[in-house]
Design a protein around this motif. Sequence first.
Motif, PDB file in Angstrom:
ATOM      1  N   ASP A 208       0.879  -1.138  -0.129  1.00  0.00           N
ATOM      2  CA  ASP A 208      -0.046  -0.108   0.012  1.00  0.00           C
ATOM      3  C   ASP A 208       0.982   1.099   0.144  1.00  0.00           C
ATOM      4  OD1 ASP A 208      -1.723   2.108   0.521  1.00  0.00           O
ATOM      5  OD2 ASP A 208      -2.837   1.266   2.295  1.00  0.00           O
ATOM      6  N   PHE A 209       1.007   2.107  -1.068  1.00  0.00           N
ATOM      7  CA  PHE A 209       1.888   3.237  -1.162  1.00  0.00           C
ATOM      8  C   PHE A 209       1.536   4.101  -0.190  1.00  0.00           C
ATOM      9  CE2 PHE A 209       1.908   7.510  -2.292  1.00  0.00           C
ATOM     10  CZ  PHE A 209       3.130   7.912  -2.780  1.00  0.00           C
ATOM     11  N   PHE A 210       0.360   4.351   0.139  1.00  0.00           N
ATOM     12  CA  PHE A 210      -0.281   5.346   0.931  1.00  0.00           C
ATOM     13  C   PHE A 210       0.059   5.178   2.443  1.00  0.00           C
ATOM     14  CE2 PHE A 210      -2.981   5.846  -2.583  1.00  0.00           C
ATOM     15  CZ  PHE A 210      -2.685   7.268  -2.942  1.00  0.00           C
ATOM     16  N   ALA A 211       0.060   3.752   2.705  1.00  0.00           N
ATOM     17  CA  ALA A 211       0.618   3.418   4.244  1.00  0.00           C
ATOM     18  C   ALA A 211       2.068   3.774   4.164  1.00  0.00           C
ATOM     19  CB  ALA A 211       0.110   1.888   4.338  1.00  0.00           C
ATOM     20  N   VAL A 212       3.061   3.397   3.396  1.00  0.00           N
ATOM     21  CA  VAL A 212       4.116   3.410   3.281  1.00  0.00           C
ATOM     22  C   VAL A 212       4.575   5.113   3.402  1.00  0.00           C
ATOM     23  CG1 VAL A 212       6.250   3.332   2.089  1.00  0.00           C
ATOM     24  CG2 VAL A 212       4.694   1.451   2.093  1.00  0.00           C
ATOM     25  N   TYR A 213       3.813   5.799   2.523  1.00  0.00           N
ATOM     26  CA  TYR A 213       4.215   7.219   2.558  1.00  0.00           C
ATOM     27  C   TYR A 213       3.568   7.839   3.929  1.00  0.00           C
ATOM     28  CZ  TYR A 213       3.348  12.047   0.870  1.00  0.00           C
ATOM     29  OH  TYR A 213       3.485  13.513   0.835  1.00  0.00           O
ATOM     30  N   ASP A 214       2.757   7.399   4.478  1.00  0.00           N
ATOM     31  CA  ASP A 214       2.229   7.974   5.876  1.00  0.00           C
ATOM     32  C   ASP A 214       3.452   7.600   6.754  1.00  0.00           C
ATOM     33  OD1 ASP A 214      -0.001   9.240   4.621  1.00  0.00           O
ATOM     34  OD2 ASP A 214      -1.315   7.619   5.228  1.00  0.00           O
ATOM     35  N   ALA A 215       3.791   6.397   6.826  1.00  0.00           N
ATOM     36  CA  ALA A 215       4.876   5.963   7.783  1.00  0.00           C
ATOM     37  C   ALA A 215       5.976   6.723   7.706  1.00  0.00           C
ATOM     38  CB  ALA A 215       4.925   4.614   7.760  1.00  0.00           C
ATOM     39  N   MET A 216       6.451   7.150   6.600  1.00  0.00           N
ATOM     40  CA  MET A 216       7.725   7.803   6.093  1.00  0.00           C
ATOM     41  C   MET A 216       7.426   9.223   6.464  1.00  0.00           C
ATOM     42  SD  MET A 216      10.917   7.374   5.273  1.00  0.00           S
ATOM     43  CE  MET A 216      12.113   8.176   4.438  1.00  0.00           C
ATOM     44  N   GLU A 217       6.350   9.794   6.222  1.00  0.00           N
ATOM     45  CA  GLU A 217       6.128  10.993   6.670  1.00  0.00           C
ATOM     46  C   GLU A 217       6.712  11.331   8.100  1.00  0.00           C
ATOM     47  OE1 GLU A 217       2.839  14.521   5.814  1.00  0.00           O
ATOM     48  OE2 GLU A 217       2.165  12.547   6.314  1.00  0.00           O
ATOM     49  N   LYS A 218       6.038  10.367   8.906  1.00  0.00           N
ATOM     50  CA  LYS A 218       6.319  10.361  10.284  1.00  0.00           C
ATOM     51  C   LYS A 218       7.808  10.285  10.967  1.00  0.00           C
ATOM     52  CE  LYS A 218       1.545   8.895  11.517  1.00  0.00           C
ATOM     53  NZ  LYS A 218       0.755   7.772  12.048  1.00  0.00           N
ATOM     54  N   ALA A 219       8.359   9.243  10.070  1.00  0.00           N
ATOM     55  CA  ALA A 219       9.582   9.215  10.377  1.00  0.00           C
ATOM     56  C   ALA A 219      10.522  10.194   9.836  1.00  0.00           C
ATOM     57  CB  ALA A 219      10.016   7.793   9.484  1.00  0.00           C
ATOM     58  N   VAL A 220      10.610  10.769   8.832  1.00  0.00           N
ATOM     59  CA  VAL A 220      11.246  11.993   8.445  1.00  0.00           C
ATOM     60  C   VAL A 220      11.001  13.222   9.457  1.00  0.00           C
ATOM     61  CG1 VAL A 220      11.419  13.785   6.653  1.00  0.00           C
ATOM     62  CG2 VAL A 220      11.097  11.556   5.852  1.00  0.00           C
ATOM     63  N   GLU A 221       9.801  13.416   9.771  1.00  0.00           N
ATOM     64  CA  GLU A 221       9.528  14.383  10.762  1.00  0.00           C
ATOM     65  C   GLU A 221      10.246  14.273  12.008  1.00  0.00           C
ATOM     66  OE1 GLU A 221       5.903  16.472  13.168  1.00  0.00           O
ATOM     67  OE2 GLU A 221       5.584  14.891  12.012  1.00  0.00           O
ATOM     68  N   HIS A 222      10.366  12.855  12.365  1.00  0.00           N
ATOM     69  CA  HIS A 222      11.139  12.668  13.775  1.00  0.00           C
ATOM     70  C   HIS A 222      12.492  13.007  13.427  1.00  0.00           C
ATOM     71  CE1 HIS A 222      12.050   9.901  17.101  1.00  0.00           C
ATOM     72  NE2 HIS A 222      13.246   9.788  16.388  1.00  0.00           N
ATOM     73  N   THR A 223      13.050  12.331  12.433  1.00  0.00           N
ATOM     74  CA  THR A 223      14.405  12.387  12.139  1.00  0.00           C
ATOM     75  C   THR A 223      15.093  13.676  11.794  1.00  0.00           C
ATOM     76  OG1 THR A 223      14.287  10.130  11.411  1.00  0.00           O
ATOM     77  CG2 THR A 223      16.443  11.204  10.851  1.00  0.00           C
ATOM     78  N   ARG A 224      14.297  14.328  11.017  1.00  0.00           N
ATOM     79  CA  ARG A 224      15.000  15.654  10.552  1.00  0.00           C
ATOM     80  C   ARG A 224      14.854  16.876  11.752  1.00  0.00           C
ATOM     81  NH1 ARG A 224      15.754  16.116   5.236  1.00  0.00           N
ATOM     82  NH2 ARG A 224      14.209  15.382   3.590  1.00  0.00           N
ATOM     83  N   SER A 225      13.973  16.567  12.684  1.00  0.00           N
ATOM     84  CA  SER A 225      14.036  17.357  13.916  1.00  0.00           C
ATOM     85  C   SER A 225      15.005  17.156  14.783  1.00  0.00           C
ATOM     86  CB  SER A 225      12.458  17.493  14.564  1.00  0.00           C
ATOM     87  OG  SER A 225      12.244  15.914  14.843  1.00  0.00           O
ATOM     88  N   GLY A 226      16.021  16.118  14.561  1.00  0.00           N
ATOM     89  CA  GLY A 226      16.994  15.851  15.520  1.00  0.00           C
ATOM     90  C   GLY A 226      16.748  14.864  16.749  1.00  0.00           C
ATOM     91  N   LYS A 227      15.658  14.115  16.556  1.00  0.00           N
ATOM     92  CA  LYS A 227      15.270  13.273  17.524  1.00  0.00           C
ATOM     93  C   LYS A 227      16.048  11.864  17.304  1.00  0.00           C
ATOM     94  CE  LYS A 227      10.831  15.247  18.278  1.00  0.00           C
ATOM     95  NZ  LYS A 227       9.156  15.053  18.183  1.00  0.00           N
TER      96      LYS A 227
END
Length: 321
Positions: A208-227
């Motif tokens: 499911d592209f959309f499931a992957v996309y949504d999960a990655m959105e959260k991952a990127v937000e976490h990682t780019r913010s220095g967490k």
Amino acid sequence: MALSSEALHKVYYTMTTIRQFEERMIKEFMAGNIPGFVHTYDGQEAVGVGICTHLTDEDIIGSTHRGHGHCIAKGCDIEAMILEIMGKQGGLCNGKGGSMHIADFDRGMLGANAIVGGGPPLCNGAALSAKTLGTKNIAVSFSGDGSSNQGTVMEALNLAGVLDLPHIFIFENNHLAEGTGDEYAVSGDIANRVASFDIPAVKVDGLDFFAVYDAMEKAVEHTRSGKGPYAIEADVIRFDGHFIGDPQAYRGEGELDDLRANKDCLKIFRKRVTSEGLMTDDELDMLDAQAGDAIEQGVQRGLAAPQPAVEELYTDVHVSY
């Protein structure tokens, strides 16, 4: 986050490009036009595209031996990829790397990797560089269920956790490694293993592209913010063998037919966007045709291109700083 019409078109174009690219590489390999071993990515397109849609050229990805899809999803030039896979001049590595060693630093593609589990340690280096320089760039490593058992991956997870590196670990679990089922060779969920390093980890439907996309959105937000690091285990399937020519004796009778009919991520995407009125079948068919034309053009250029000159054997051996 909702995707725009333009973004959806780009997503499907990239996914169908990967699918048709791999199908064509199989034909060219069987025709004797590609040297070495080739490992195809068809069936797993929703993962590579769902992940890389969130990335910039400055973000780094590290791939695997099954790297064509990751390259295309990251924006590598199709014709230059075909030239590289055919071992021809003008390829991304001037025809000297081949299928398992495609790299394109301009696109943040650190390289495909013939070493199982070789990508995560390299991406730790890229992530450490980004953290040291104070950029917001991140590194993303792709691995499979087989590589999840490698010591290199365990060490990379530990170091990423210790140093709070901006590194997202992607595990594409197609349940087969080379040909051994994960129920036999992998103890427990990969995501649960990662969580033991105190790294946030989720498991998603990789079809499911959309499931992957949504999960990655959260991952990127976490990682780019220095967490620190993050991990996603994507449950996927592959349509072809470990390599082109693999007889797949480990498959059950009718298993592949069932997978192609009922677990095709492109069909799942098409059904979702058409049923919700986001795209039409005509639009999707047009993108299929455009991708096919681009691949055909690249193949013809690759067939006509010369191999690297013998003198090229001595270039690109050392890096000059």
